[in-house]
Scaffold this active site. Structure first.
Site, PDB file in Angstrom:
ATOM      1  N   CYS A 295       0.876  -1.176   0.000  1.00 33.61           N
ATOM      2  CA  CYS A 295       0.000   0.000   0.000  1.00 33.61           C
ATOM      3  C   CYS A 295       0.910   1.221   0.000  1.00 33.61           C
ATOM      4  O   CYS A 295       2.115   1.108   0.165  1.00 33.61           O
ATOM      5  CB  CYS A 295      -0.849   0.046   1.271  1.00 33.61           C
TER       6      CYS A 295
ATOM      7  N   ARG B 186       1.595   1.259  -6.000  1.00 34.88           N
ATOM      8  CA  ARG B 186       1.676   0.352  -4.853  1.00 34.88           C
ATOM      9  C   ARG B 186       0.329  -0.315  -4.549  1.00 34.88           C
ATOM     10  O   ARG B 186       0.226  -1.145  -3.634  1.00 34.88           O
ATOM     11  CB  ARG B 186       2.152   1.102  -3.614  1.00 34.88           C
TER      12      ARG B 186
ATOM     13  N   TRP C 270      -3.593  -1.732  -1.441  1.00 36.20           N
ATOM     14  CA  TRP C 270      -3.493  -3.007  -2.161  1.00 36.20           C
ATOM     15  C   TRP C 270      -3.985  -4.031  -1.160  1.00 36.20           C
ATOM     16  O   TRP C 270      -3.292  -4.380  -0.211  1.00 36.20           O
ATOM     17  CB  TRP C 270      -2.039  -3.259  -2.565  1.00 36.20           C
TER      18      TRP C 270
ATOM     19  N   ASN D 249       0.831   0.638   6.044  1.00 34.73           N
ATOM     20  CA  ASN D 249       1.284  -0.237   4.967  1.00 34.73           C
ATOM     21  C   ASN D 249       2.025  -1.399   5.608  1.00 34.73           C
ATOM     22  O   ASN D 249       2.988  -1.168   6.348  1.00 34.73           O
ATOM     23  CB  ASN D 249       2.219   0.541   4.025  1.00 34.73           C
ATOM     24  N   GLY D 250       1.571  -2.609   5.355  1.00 32.92           N
ATOM     25  CA  GLY D 250       2.230  -3.778   5.943  1.00 32.92           C
ATOM     26  C   GLY D 250       1.190  -4.760   6.419  1.00 32.92           C
ATOM     27  O   GLY D 250       0.016  -4.658   6.057  1.00 32.92           O
TER      28      GLY D 250
ATOM     29  N   GLU E 243       5.735 -18.918 -23.788  1.00 26.72           N
ATOM     30  CA  GLU E 243       5.716 -17.669 -23.025  1.00 26.72           C
ATOM     31  C   GLU E 243       6.763 -16.688 -23.591  1.00 26.72           C
ATOM     32  O   GLU E 243       6.488 -15.492 -23.733  1.00 26.72           O
ATOM     33  CB  GLU E 243       5.969 -17.976 -21.539  1.00 26.72           C
TER      34      GLU E 243
ATOM     35  N   LYS F 110       5.907 -12.991 -25.140  1.00 24.82           N
ATOM     36  CA  LYS F 110       6.528 -11.750 -24.649  1.00 24.82           C
ATOM     37  C   LYS F 110       7.119 -10.972 -25.816  1.00 24.82           C
ATOM     38  O   LYS F 110       6.935  -9.759 -25.917  1.00 24.82           O
ATOM     39  CB  LYS F 110       7.672 -12.042 -23.650  1.00 24.82           C
TER      40      LYS F 110
ATOM     41  N   GLU G 132       4.334  -9.455 -28.199  1.00 27.38           N
ATOM     42  CA  GLU G 132       3.431  -8.428 -27.658  1.00 27.38           C
ATOM     43  C   GLU G 132       4.124  -7.097 -27.415  1.00 27.38           C
ATOM     44  O   GLU G 132       3.496  -6.053 -27.520  1.00 27.38           O
ATOM     45  CB  GLU G 132       2.694  -8.908 -26.408  1.00 27.38           C
TER      46      GLU G 132
ATOM     47  N   HIS H 244       7.002 -30.934 -39.212  1.00 26.86           N
ATOM     48  CA  HIS H 244       5.707 -31.299 -39.799  1.00 26.86           C
ATOM     49  C   HIS H 244       5.065 -30.113 -40.509  1.00 26.86           C
ATOM     50  O   HIS H 244       3.852 -30.045 -40.633  1.00 26.86           O
ATOM     51  CB  HIS H 244       4.787 -31.896 -38.728  1.00 26.86           C
TER      52      HIS H 244
ATOM     53  N   LYS I 291      -4.057  -4.002 -19.727  1.00 27.45           N
ATOM     54  CA  LYS I 291      -3.550  -4.860 -18.651  1.00 27.45           C
ATOM     55  C   LYS I 291      -4.590  -5.896 -18.227  1.00 27.45           C
ATOM     56  O   LYS I 291      -4.278  -7.038 -17.958  1.00 27.45           O
ATOM     57  CB  LYS I 291      -3.144  -3.984 -17.461  1.00 27.45           C
TER      58      LYS I 291
HETATM   59  C1  F6R Z   1       0.707 -11.168 -21.517  1.00 27.33           C
HETATM   60  C2  F6R Z   1      -0.360 -10.947 -20.567  1.00 27.33           C
HETATM   61  C3  F6R Z   1      -1.710 -11.469 -20.890  1.00 27.33           C
HETATM   62  C4  F6R Z   1      -2.448 -11.921 -19.613  1.00 27.33           C
HETATM   63  C5  F6R Z   1      -3.887 -12.304 -19.968  1.00 27.33           C
HETATM   64  C6  F6R Z   1      -4.627 -12.821 -18.759  1.00 27.33           C
HETATM   65  O1  F6R Z   1       1.923 -10.655 -21.064  1.00 27.33           O
HETATM   66  O2  F6R Z   1      -0.172 -10.325 -19.547  1.00 27.33           O
HETATM   67  O3  F6R Z   1      -1.641 -12.502 -21.815  1.00 27.33           O
HETATM   68  O4  F6R Z   1      -1.771 -12.998 -19.071  1.00 27.33           O
HETATM   69  O5  F6R Z   1      -4.562 -11.190 -20.479  1.00 27.33           O
HETATM   70  O6  F6R Z   1      -4.701 -11.853 -17.766  1.00 27.33           O
HETATM   71  P1  F6R Z   1      -5.027 -12.250 -16.284  1.00 27.33           P
HETATM   72  O7  F6R Z   1      -3.884 -13.061 -15.782  1.00 27.33           O
HETATM   73  O8  F6R Z   1      -5.180 -10.944 -15.549  1.00 27.33           O
HETATM   74  O9  F6R Z   1      -6.292 -13.053 -16.312  1.00 27.33           O
END
Ligand code: F6R
Length: 608
Positions: free
Chosen positions: A2, A27, A74, A100-101, A481, A485, A488, A504, A603
């Site tokens: 937090c 935070r 948080w 915070n904690g 993965e 990365k 994206e 194949h 996000k």
């Molecule tokens: C890629 C990424 C996304 C999330 C996906 C699911 O770097 O962050 O592929 O993993 O949108 O998001 P959450 O985990 O919040 O359900």
């Protein structure tokens, strides 16, 4: 995590507090609140959700006062709600606290205070603090805070105001950050420097158990015994932007560096040498596990990729067959899920629409749902029957890094936990895995030492149009993965292939100079993987290998190799993904991309 702030001076406190909180939203942003002394009374405003809710309210109906404390949350203890938001006050609002904690012994303290006649209204650990301070208050706020904190176990950075001493803030920290900003007849406390940088660059960096007593006429730092501490002033030279990111250029790089801590926090108190795994409120019996007709792991994107690792781990350690699926596919497939099934959903945010839809469908059918999520109070955490929190802290960069790592850790813990209950895992092997899990934070830190080498690799390869990631077994899951990365954040087309599958069809795309990243962490499959590398080299590929330190064969066959510390094959994904994250990051930076906010992405995907 937090953020807390405090201000005493001659200006109006609430705009300064809100502005400080805006620099601490990284935070946590589950709720925000302030307490201001207005006309001799403590007035609290606090709202669930973003800081904007608080800001709008204060703009419409300001609080007038020149001393106050503020908080951005948080959530840990208690879901995000108005009532669980900070500041917290004692019943007659003479003491108010931001924190915070985590107060680890709060239940004991709460029971003790209840016996003394104190009432509690929230689910938080923090609410014990104003009541404890009130209990010890005999006319000196510092003394009361010192006595109260001597009873508190855990971590805290707190700011306290008191109606009876209306010019004073008392603050103290233990294992949570706290700084003091020194202005002209005005003083600040904050969890982090950016919160005060618009007002002062002169700072005290507090040590554990140093108490700050500040009025608009001056400031004192004392030990808990009341001895005055002579502190050196620290002059801040960097700008606000850099400070928020802890000196890193971007949140993504910061979050990659936070991975050792995130892993450690996720393991803490759950994985101990020589003890069974402890997943807090999760208590499956052998009969429960044997009664499940099917186990599904369902998620999206990176979280799905962690599920692929989870499948292998649970199947190997607990001998339970697991199906992994993409949430947006699973929900429309009429999946064979029943009231005897276990559904594991994985979601950093706990708010991804497709994942939640699967969770809700499964619950309607009567299946048991276990959520692995990073956000306390998220829909997934509230609606699931069981929750494993990944303690990665707020992840701000759109591309997930530290959340993925902690999702993997959750999978390992779950695999061992199931294996221990079912008796499919020998004690020796379980102990070996636990010991290795506890070593992962250090090993991940070690990989970060390769940063410069990876940066150079990126500067040679950032113009590529396509990249291929190859692996077998768990290396294939990590390849997926790594590929996600790269595409994206750098917008380079990339694909991940299981080493044996390339021939194949996809191998037709390999030509002179095509970059291939090949993972070689599975000793049993290494010879097969080497053959696959030869196949692409013959067609002109330039291959970067990811291999264990001392692997001479990798050096002989690949054009270049990034070495990682050795660990058990099962745990290798936690380490081998780090160079892939860094490759994506540095390539994107070379290309001038906005790594924290890649185009077209959000996000949290809260729409279907
Ligand atoms: C890629 C990424 C996304 C999330 C996906 C699911 O770097 O962050 O592929 O993993 O949108 O998001 P959450 O985990 O919040 O359900």
């Amino acid at each position: 995590m937090c953020g807390i702030v405090g201000f005493v001076g001659k200006k109006e406190a609430s705009p300064i507090l809100v502005e400080g909180l805006s620099k601490l939203e990284y935070r946590g942003y589950d709720s925000a609140g302030v307490a201001v002394l207005e006309d001799g009374e403590i007035k609290v405003r606090k709202f669930k959700g973003r800081l904007k809710n608080l800001d709008d309210n204060l703009k419409q109906s300001p609080l007038n006062g020149t001393i106050g404390i503020g908080h951005t949350r948080w959530a840990t203890h208690g879901e995000p709600s108005d009532i669980n938001s900070h500041p917290h006050t004692n019943e007659n609002a003479t003491i108010s606290v931001v924190h915070n904690g985590i107060i680890e012994n709060y239940i004991k303290l709460k029971e003790w205070l209840k016996k003394k006649g104190y009432e509690f209204y929230s689910e938080t650990d923090t609410e014990v603090i104003p009541n404890l301070v009130d209990y010890y208050y005999k006319g000196d706020l510092f003394e009361a805070v010192a006595k109260a904190t001597s009873k508190m176990e855990g971590s805290y950075a707190i700011g306290v105001i008191c109606k009876n001493e209306p010019d004073k803030i008392v603050a103290v920290r233990k294992d949570s950050p706290l700084i003091v900003g020194l202005g002209e007849k005005e003083y600040f406390i904050a969890s982090d420097i950016p919160a005060v940088l618009n007002h002062t660059r002169e700072i005290y960096l507090l040590e554990d158990k140093e108490f700050v007593i500040m009025t608009r006429d001056g400031i004192e730092i004392k030990t808990e015994d009341g001895e005055v501490v002579d502190k050196e002033v620290f002059h801040v030279t960097w700008d606000v932007d850099a400070a928020e990111k802890g000196g890193y250029e971007d949140f993504m790089l910061k979050e990659i560096h936070e991975q050792p801590k995130a892993i450690k926090d996720t393991l803490t108190s759950r994985v101990l040498k020589d003890s069974p795994i402890n997943l807090e409120n999760i208590n499956f019996t052998k009969e429960d596990l044997e009664a499940f007709d099917r186990v599904f792991i369902v998620a999206c994107g990176t979280a799905y990729n962690s599920g692929l690792v989870g499948k292998t781990i649970i199947e190997k350690l607990a001998k339970i067959p697991v199906e992994v699926d993409i949430a947006s596919e699973f929900r429309y497939r009429d999946p064979l899920i029943t009231d005897k099934s276990l559904l594991i959903v994985v979601s950093q945010s706990g708010e991804t629409a497709d994942t939640l839809a699967v969770l809700r469908d499964a619950k309607r059918i009567g299946a048991k749902v276990l959520a692995i999520t990073n956000v306390v109070g998220s829909s997934a955490s509230r609606e699931a029957n069981h929750v494993i929190y990944t303690w990665a802290g707020p992840e701000i960069a759109v591309a997930s890094t530290k959340a993925y790592e902690t999702q993997l850790i959750a999978m390992y813990m779950l695999g061992i936990y199931f294996g221990e209950i079912k008796g499919t895992l020998s004690k020796e092997f379980a102990d070996e895995l636990k010991e290795e899990l506890l070593q992962l934070p250090e090993k991940v830190k070690e990989v970060m030492g390769n940063k410069e080498y990876i940066q150079k690799y990126a500067s040679r390869n950032y113009m590529d149009k396509d990249t291929f990631f190859l692996g077998r077994g768990l290396d294939y899951a990590v390849a997926l993965e790594g590929s996600l990365k790269l595409k994206e954040i750098s917008y380079i087309h990339s694909e991940a292939y299981a080493g044996g599958e390339l021939k194949h069809g996809t191998i037709a795309l390999i030509e002179e100079g095509t970059p291939v990243v090949a993972l070689l962490t599975d000793d049993k499959l290494k010879d097969k993987m080497i053959s696959n590398i030869r196949e692409v080299i013959t067609r002109g590929a330039k291959v970067l290998g990811i291999a264990y330190e001392g692997d001479k064969e990798a050096e002989q066959i690949c054009d270049e190799v990034i070495y990682i510390p050795r660990t058990s094959t099962l745990l290798a994904p936690v380490i081998s993904v780090v160079p892939l994250q860094l490759i994506a990051y540095y390539i994107a930076k070379q290309k001038g991309c906005d790594v924290d906010k890649p185009r077209n992405l959000a996000k949290s995907v809260t729409v279907e």
